[in-house]
Design an enzyme around this catalytic site. Structure first.
Site, PDB file in Angstrom:
ATOM      1  CE  LYS A 118      80.024  48.121  82.609  1.00 15.34           C
ATOM      2  NZ  LYS A 118      78.978  48.361  81.577  1.00 15.34           N
ATOM      3  CD  GLU A 129      73.502  58.872  92.874  1.00 10.51           C
ATOM      4  OE1 GLU A 129      73.735  58.906  91.665  1.00 10.51           O
ATOM      5  OE2 GLU A 129      73.777  59.802  93.647  1.00 10.51           O
ATOM      6  CD  GLU A 150      63.125  52.378  87.264  1.00  9.57           C
ATOM      7  OE1 GLU A 150      63.834  51.366  87.256  1.00  9.57           O
ATOM      8  OE2 GLU A 150      63.557  53.517  87.519  1.00  9.57           O
ATOM      9  CB  CYS A 189      66.591  57.713  88.284  1.00  8.82           C
ATOM     10  SG  CYS A 189      67.499  59.234  88.641  1.00  8.82           S
TER      11      CYS A 189
HETATM   12  P1  NAD Z   1      71.552  48.642  84.692  1.00 12.27           P
HETATM   13  O1  NAD Z   1      71.532  48.360  86.143  1.00 12.27           O
HETATM   14  O2  NAD Z   1      71.076  47.595  83.760  1.00 12.27           O
HETATM   15  O3  NAD Z   1      73.041  48.996  84.207  1.00 12.27           O
HETATM   16  C1  NAD Z   1      73.777  50.029  84.807  1.00 12.27           C
HETATM   17  C2  NAD Z   1      75.255  49.720  84.676  1.00 12.27           C
HETATM   18  O4  NAD Z   1      75.554  48.560  85.434  1.00 12.27           O
HETATM   19  C3  NAD Z   1      75.708  49.423  83.248  1.00 12.27           C
HETATM   20  O5  NAD Z   1      76.978  49.989  83.060  1.00 12.27           O
HETATM   21  C4  NAD Z   1      75.764  47.911  83.229  1.00 12.27           C
HETATM   22  O6  NAD Z   1      76.650  47.386  82.280  1.00 12.27           O
HETATM   23  C5  NAD Z   1      76.241  47.615  84.631  1.00 12.27           C
HETATM   24  N1  NAD Z   1      75.908  46.279  85.132  1.00 12.27           N
HETATM   25  C6  NAD Z   1      74.809  45.532  84.850  1.00 12.27           C
HETATM   26  N2  NAD Z   1      74.869  44.360  85.531  1.00 12.27           N
HETATM   27  C7  NAD Z   1      76.008  44.393  86.272  1.00 12.27           C
HETATM   28  C8  NAD Z   1      76.623  43.478  87.181  1.00 12.27           C
HETATM   29  N3  NAD Z   1      76.063  42.295  87.475  1.00 12.27           N
HETATM   30  N4  NAD Z   1      77.794  43.828  87.748  1.00 12.27           N
HETATM   31  C9  NAD Z   1      78.366  45.027  87.480  1.00 12.27           C
HETATM   32  N5  NAD Z   1      77.843  45.915  86.618  1.00 12.27           N
HETATM   33  C10 NAD Z   1      76.669  45.616  86.021  1.00 12.27           C
HETATM   34  O7  NAD Z   1      70.755  50.000  84.511  1.00 12.27           O
HETATM   35  P2  NAD Z   1      70.396  50.731  83.134  1.00 12.27           P
HETATM   36  O8  NAD Z   1      69.341  49.949  82.441  1.00 12.27           O
HETATM   37  O9  NAD Z   1      71.664  51.048  82.433  1.00 12.27           O
HETATM   38  O10 NAD Z   1      69.785  52.113  83.679  1.00 12.27           O
HETATM   39  C11 NAD Z   1      68.449  52.298  84.018  1.00 12.27           C
HETATM   40  C12 NAD Z   1      68.252  52.161  85.512  1.00 12.27           C
HETATM   41  O11 NAD Z   1      69.082  53.109  86.189  1.00 12.27           O
HETATM   42  C13 NAD Z   1      66.847  52.492  85.953  1.00 12.27           C
HETATM   43  O12 NAD Z   1      66.447  51.559  86.929  1.00 12.27           O
HETATM   44  C14 NAD Z   1      66.959  53.873  86.577  1.00 12.27           C
HETATM   45  O13 NAD Z   1      65.980  54.201  87.522  1.00 12.27           O
HETATM   46  C15 NAD Z   1      68.317  53.784  87.190  1.00 12.27           C
HETATM   47  N6  NAD Z   1      68.871  55.121  87.431  1.00 12.27           N
HETATM   48  C16 NAD Z   1      68.941  55.600  88.719  1.00 12.27           C
HETATM   49  C17 NAD Z   1      69.424  56.873  88.963  1.00 12.27           C
HETATM   50  C18 NAD Z   1      69.513  57.442  90.359  1.00 12.27           C
HETATM   51  O14 NAD Z   1      70.214  58.437  90.540  1.00 12.27           O
HETATM   52  N7  NAD Z   1      68.847  56.873  91.339  1.00 12.27           N
HETATM   53  C19 NAD Z   1      69.837  57.671  87.901  1.00 12.27           C
HETATM   54  C20 NAD Z   1      69.746  57.157  86.605  1.00 12.27           C
HETATM   55  C21 NAD Z   1      69.269  55.870  86.380  1.00 12.27           C
END
Ligand code: NAD
Length: 501
Positions: A193, A269, A405, A303
């Site tokens: 997804k 992550e 963040e 991240c």
């Molecule tokens: P997000 O959590 O909003 O979304 C990530 C994914 O999860 C998307 O595909 C979204 O549609 C899905 N999602 C959202 N709610 C969900 C739910 N309730 N159930 C299942 N899936 C769901 O994150 P974002 O805004 O897309 O990305 C930014 C975040 O990602 C930041 O917090 C960043 O630090 C983190 N990030 C972490 C790493 C790492 O390796 N630690 C790497 C990249 C980004």
């Protein structure tokens, strides 16, 4: 985020104004239940209409993945899978330009960055995990029993099964392949997804995987949002055997709740509020250039990006002036312009969030050393989600802007006096993803790096990655480690066989 939805006709021909981006299930492109718009963050124009998967599509994807486990895929040897993954890496390189275009279209990031980082790493991920799985060892013990007899214990690695891969928008293809490559190397089948903001490269990758010979049903892609949409439908689906997720900490928490009733394993992550510590003995030119990269790369949407910079008081003013100068020199512009260093934020909604932190910083008493506003271009780019690279002083660890963040191009500079204080300030966070120490003192570098409460601790560099080393975070930054054999630990279920000899 509120989606803009439109109804798709039953047969869903490609809209005239924009590409249709479909789900990929069991080797076919499949329509969704609704459409939502994919907006270009560079200028706000419509670049695609995405087919959102509903319950029926998610069911079909999970069923296809389950069936594929029992098909030819499930009977492939490790060597055959490794060869196939190397073929996928070659295929990614053949479609390099198409993948760059997909990634740049969705994110607005500079083309040079998509080439050097995102797409290059996608191919490298497949090669690296082909190597890892080819050389993975297994435990075996000859157990001594009373009476001089022995038993042979040996462990087999079996695939976890049907793995749900849920990824964010900041490095879409890199982060997807970082999970997909080890999942496939380990013999799993997957339902992916991608983020609603970045559906294109995952969809193109599905096509590339099929061309490279990955059997139908092994990789399925469903599009949509999180709660109440494809993300939640997938994580609550009884047919999945585990979830690997990259994204926000609060989403990780929601996914944990979703899988709890069926006790499925997760690999997370998550977010970060990463610190850098600059000692007065550091090579300041190198440190300032490194800080500029770690704060502003990908418009701060990595991240691992640094959002807190602790500087030894004796060099505070020099570092502040140097970094402010670097921030001012960054060039915002169209992705295809080779002089562009910095793209827009991913969306207007994300810009609203980042801006709210800019306003909060002012209320908390920040002094602006760079940026702080919305740039004006006087052309179509004014419709995009741009923001200025920003730098604050005058804040401390008690402020929300230093604790939460932001995920944008901004950091707070904070002075310190002793090594002990620097370590305490850096570790004073609920997150624990990454840290950087800048120093010319070798012993201090090791000492401080080891004391950082993080998953990844760099000294005099940032984002230098060996794909075999563990990647992940502590605290709110995640659960588990991926990379090299650490990934195999999540994507496989060991079975121990004990034979009395
Ligand atoms: P997000 O959590 O909003 O979304 C990530 C994914 O999860 C998307 O595909 C979204 O549609 C899905 N999602 C959202 N709610 C969900 C739910 N309730 N159930 C299942 N899936 C769901 O994150 P974002 O805004 O897309 O990305 C930014 C975040 O990602 C930041 O917090 C960043 O630090 C983190 N990030 C972490 C790493 C790492 O390796 N630690 C790497 C990249 C980004």
């Amino acid at each position: 985020m509120t989606p803009q939805t439109t109804s798709l006709p039953a047969t869903a021909p490609a809209p005239r104004t924009a590409r249709a981006i479909r789900n990929f299930i069991d080797g076919e492109f499949v329509d969704g239940v609704r459409g939502f718009d994919k907006i270009d963050p560079v200028d706000g124009s419509l670049i695609g209409q995405v087919h959102e998967a509903g319950a029926a599509e998610v069911d079909r994807a999970v069923a296809a993945a389950r069936a594929a486990l029992d098909g030819p895929w499930g009977r492939m040897s490790v060597g055959e899978r490794a060869r196939l993954l190397r073929g996928v890496a070659d295929a990614i390189e053949r479609r390099f330009d198409d993948l760059v275009a997909a990634e740049v279209g969705d994110t607005g990031k500079p083309e040079t960055l998509a080439r050097d980082l995102d797409v290059a790493r996608a191919a490298a991920n497949f090669r690296s995990f082909a190597d890892t799985v080819s050389s993975a060892g297994l435990d075996s013990f000859l157990t001594e029993l009373p009476g001089g007899r022995t038993a042979l214990n040996y462990a087999l690695r079996k695939p976890l099964g049907v793995v749900a891969i849920i990824v964010p928008w900041n490095l879409p293809l890199l982060l997807l392949t970082w999970k997909l490559a080890p999942a496939l190397a380990s013999g799993n089948t997957v339902v992916v997804k991608p983020s609603e903001e970045t559906p294109s490269s995952a969809t193109l990758l599905a096509e590339i995987l099929a061309e490279a010979g990955v059997p139908d049903g092994v990789v399925n892609v469903v599009h949509g949002f999180g709660a109440g949409s494809a993300g939640e439908l997938l994580t609550t689906h009884p047919g999945i055997d585990g979830v690997t997720f990259t994204g926000e900490s609060s989403t990780g928490s929601a996914i944990m709740r979703a899988v709890a009733p069926r006790v499925r394993p997760v690999s997370f992550e998550l977010g970060g509020k990463n610190a850098a510590v600059v000692f007065a003995d550091a090579d300041l030119d190198t440190a300032i250039a490194g800080l500029a990269r770690s704060t502003y790369l990908n418009t701060g949407q990595v991240c691992l990006c640094t959002e807190r910079i602790y500087v030894e008081r004796a060099v505070f003013d020099d570092v502040a002036a140097g970094l402010a100068e670097q921030a001012a020199r960054l060039r915002l512009g169209r992705p295809e312009d080779p002089a562009t260093t910095t793209g827009p934020l991913i969306s207007q909604a994300h810009r609203d969030k980042v801006r709210s932190y800019f306003e909060l910083a002012q209320q908390e008493g920040a002094t602006l050393l760079a940026g702080g506003g919305i740039p004006s271009f006087g052309d179509a780019l004014d419709g995009g989600s741009w923001i200025e690279p920003t730098l604050w002083t005058g804040l401390d660890n008690s402020h929300r802007t230093v604790r939460e963040e932001v995920f944008g191009p901004v950091a707070a500079l904070i002075p310190f006096d002793t090594e002990e204080e620097a370590v305490a300030l850096a570790n004073d966070t609920d997150y624990g993803l990454a840290a950087v120490t800048w120093t010319s003192d070798l012993s201090r570098g090791h000492r401080v790096a080891q004391r950082m409460r993080v998953g990844m601790s760099w000294v005099n560099t940032w984002y230098l990655r060996d794909l075999r080393s563990p990647f992940g975070g502590v605290g709110l930054s995640g659960i588990g480690r991926e990379g090299g054999h650490h990934s195999l630990e999540f994507y496989t279920e060991p079975t121990n066989v004990c034979v009395q000899l």
